[in-house]
Design an enzyme around this catalytic site. Sequence first.
Site, PDB file in Angstrom:
ATOM      1  N   ASP A   1       1.580   6.039   5.700  1.00 27.58           N
ATOM      2  CA  ASP A   1       0.590   5.129   5.113  1.00 27.58           C
ATOM      3  C   ASP A   1       1.088   4.492   3.805  1.00 27.58           C
ATOM      4  O   ASP A   1       0.341   3.805   3.129  1.00 27.58           O
ATOM      5  CB  ASP A   1      -0.733   5.874   4.904  1.00 27.58           C
ATOM      6  CG  ASP A   1      -1.953   4.976   5.060  1.00 27.58           C
ATOM      7  OD1 ASP A   1      -1.820   3.874   5.618  1.00 27.58           O
ATOM      8  OD2 ASP A   1      -3.034   5.381   4.600  1.00 27.58           O
TER       9      ASP A   1
ATOM     10  N   ARG B   1      -7.613  -0.563   0.733  1.00 28.35           N
ATOM     11  CA  ARG B   1      -8.108  -1.788   0.086  1.00 28.35           C
ATOM     12  C   ARG B   1      -8.497  -1.533  -1.364  1.00 28.35           C
ATOM     13  O   ARG B   1      -8.481  -2.441  -2.185  1.00 28.35           O
ATOM     14  CB  ARG B   1      -9.267  -2.361   0.918  1.00 28.35           C
ATOM     15  CG  ARG B   1     -10.437  -1.438   1.069  1.00 28.35           C
ATOM     16  CD  ARG B   1     -11.393  -1.872   2.181  1.00 28.35           C
ATOM     17  NE  ARG B   1     -10.868  -1.567   3.514  1.00 28.35           N
ATOM     18  CZ  ARG B   1     -11.497  -1.839   4.651  1.00 28.35           C
ATOM     19  NH1 ARG B   1     -12.675  -2.448   4.624  1.00 28.35           N
ATOM     20  NH2 ARG B   1     -10.952  -1.525   5.806  1.00 28.35           N
TER      21      ARG B   1
ATOM     22  N   LYS C   1       0.828  -1.215   0.000  1.00 27.75           N
ATOM     23  CA  LYS C   1       0.000   0.000   0.000  1.00 27.75           C
ATOM     24  C   LYS C   1       0.858   1.260   0.000  1.00 27.75           C
ATOM     25  O   LYS C   1       1.653   1.482   0.918  1.00 27.75           O
ATOM     26  CB  LYS C   1      -0.919  -0.012   1.226  1.00 27.75           C
ATOM     27  CG  LYS C   1      -1.725   1.277   1.451  1.00 27.75           C
ATOM     28  CD  LYS C   1      -2.657   1.164   2.661  1.00 27.75           C
ATOM     29  CE  LYS C   1      -3.333   2.483   3.013  1.00 27.75           C
ATOM     30  NZ  LYS C   1      -4.206   2.371   4.209  1.00 27.75           N
TER      31      LYS C   1
ATOM     32  N   ASP D   1     -12.284   6.701   3.790  1.00 28.72           N
ATOM     33  CA  ASP D   1     -11.083   6.436   4.593  1.00 28.72           C
ATOM     34  C   ASP D   1     -10.661   4.967   4.507  1.00 28.72           C
ATOM     35  O   ASP D   1      -9.583   4.612   4.960  1.00 28.72           O
ATOM     36  CB  ASP D   1     -11.341   6.854   6.052  1.00 28.72           C
ATOM     37  CG  ASP D   1     -10.065   7.016   6.859  1.00 28.72           C
ATOM     38  OD1 ASP D   1      -8.971   7.031   6.239  1.00 28.72           O
ATOM     39  OD2 ASP D   1     -10.167   7.133   8.094  1.00 28.72           O
TER      40      ASP D   1
ATOM     41  N   LYS E   1     -10.445  12.232   8.608  1.00 32.09           N
ATOM     42  CA  LYS E   1      -9.997  11.779   9.927  1.00 32.09           C
ATOM     43  C   LYS E   1     -10.003  12.946  10.922  1.00 32.09           C
ATOM     44  O   LYS E   1      -9.868  14.096  10.518  1.00 32.09           O
ATOM     45  CB  LYS E   1      -8.547  11.262   9.820  1.00 32.09           C
ATOM     46  CG  LYS E   1      -8.389   9.949   9.092  1.00 32.09           C
ATOM     47  CD  LYS E   1      -6.928   9.542   9.041  1.00 32.09           C
ATOM     48  CE  LYS E   1      -6.747   8.218   8.318  1.00 32.09           C
ATOM     49  NZ  LYS E   1      -7.388   7.073   8.990  1.00 32.09           N
TER      50      LYS E   1
END
Length: 502
Positions: A289, A352, A266, A348, A278
């Site tokens: 991230d 995926r 990712k 958010d 967020k």
Amino acid sequence: MSTELRIRNESAATAEGDAVVVGVLPAEADGDGLRLTPGTEEVDAAFDGRLTKELELAGATGKAEEIVKLPTRGAITAPLVVAVGLGKPGSEGASEPEQVRRASGAAARALSGTGRAVSTLGRLDLAAAAEGTLLGAYTFNAYKSNGANGANGKTPVGQVDLLTGDDTAEETLRRATAVANAVRTARDLINTPPNDLYPETFAARARELGEAAGLQVEVLDDAALAEGGYGGVLGVGQGSSRKPRLVRLTWSGGDSPRAKVALVGKGITFDTGGISIKPAANMDHMTSDMSGAAAVIATTVLAAQLGLPVAVTATVPMAENMPSDTAYRPGDVLKMYGGKTVEVLNTDAEGRLILADAIVRAGEDAPDYLIETSTLTGAQVVALGTRTAGIMGSDEFRDRVAAHAQTTGEGGWPMPLPDHLRPDLDSRVADLANVTSHRFGGMLAAGIFLREFVPADTPWVHIDVAGPAFNAGGPWGYTGKGGTGVPVRTMFAVLSDIAENG
Ligand code: BES
Ligand code: MN
Ligand code: ZN
């Protein structure tokens, strides 16, 4: 500046240096006090057999990572003994090599600012001592205006001589150094702030690293992604002026590769959450991230550098998740690469979505194994804490990967993908929704979402490193603050295992 390691087979009592590192073990229940690790005998002899007594006087107990410094006043050549605790065998679930790795890391941190040190820990486990030293000495000073030498930056120990009598020491050191450098590369990428590391520049750095290692490199820009129908990557990336990318790095595996492995990581260069924004608290952690992406890039480069007989292709989606007038919305339906449709119920849950595209693309190469890693869910941290990755996937391969996560000391535990959660991802309008309507088993639901995109019958694993990838707390062992490089060593151990055993 980075730490130089050398191999020496000499007495720790007469070795030249500013400090000598010795390992200490806690007293046994029936024993008589603190114990020294093997390889420290000459130093103890130079202290007339009183080294443990003097260390005890100075407060040493041998607990893991404890540092006690003792001036030698001429007893040995070096002016200082740095005693580091290894802890009880198996404490904190640490394997023996991991105890040496953590102790070496703690010693390297304690030696910050020192010119030259000698370590007896090389005599316990050379590879672990080398890795622990290089990782513990890691600093990221690229954004300190005074560089490594000013009041702001920490200067790593300049040189460490690892004592060993091993005849294969050179080869062991070469491999351990390559492994540690791969972890350091991943850390550098993670620690680079998101105003400088965004999809375009991240892809450029991946290209540079890949080309330097002789990999085949392919970068899809936003136009190529649109052409190819990568709706997940494009949807997530469309809210940012920094356009998404998909990077593919391939190591051939040499003349006769034992197997073909797909790595997927990712690469969200910053995750605001998008329209499902967020809270502000700790949002800066979302600069990490892209840790999964950094790890698979570094691991693929490492496989090539060490000539591992396994073909490896990293497929790395990169996007920035921003809220804006062009951002994707809750309610949007994305057409993913390969044709499945996904209803976005929460922007958010973006990881995926970019991973689904990448997994389908990776699956087109018909890999023998597929390993995906990502900072995917806060639920991973709730379930397992900050130091234990959640490892999901096909049963046998999942357990094999989890075993390596334990022995490398990176940490990880097998988790199930219960089929009864699958209907919770059913969508009113599309093939699948990107989130369930509840928070139960959030780590597992994300894994179940990814499973929908893995080719049938391919052994695969999903390593959720939301906690372990980034150390927001204080330094420990060989892990400083910031990007950790987890799970580079686990993935490399799995690739090495596949190279040997198929
Ligand atoms: N990048 C986050 C997950 C994360 C959280 C990583 C904390 C590291 C530390 C991910 O994109 C995310 O936001 N996940 C959501 C999923 C939810 C909306 C189903 C989460 O965990 O809250
Ligand atoms: Mn998110
Ligand atoms: Zn995210």
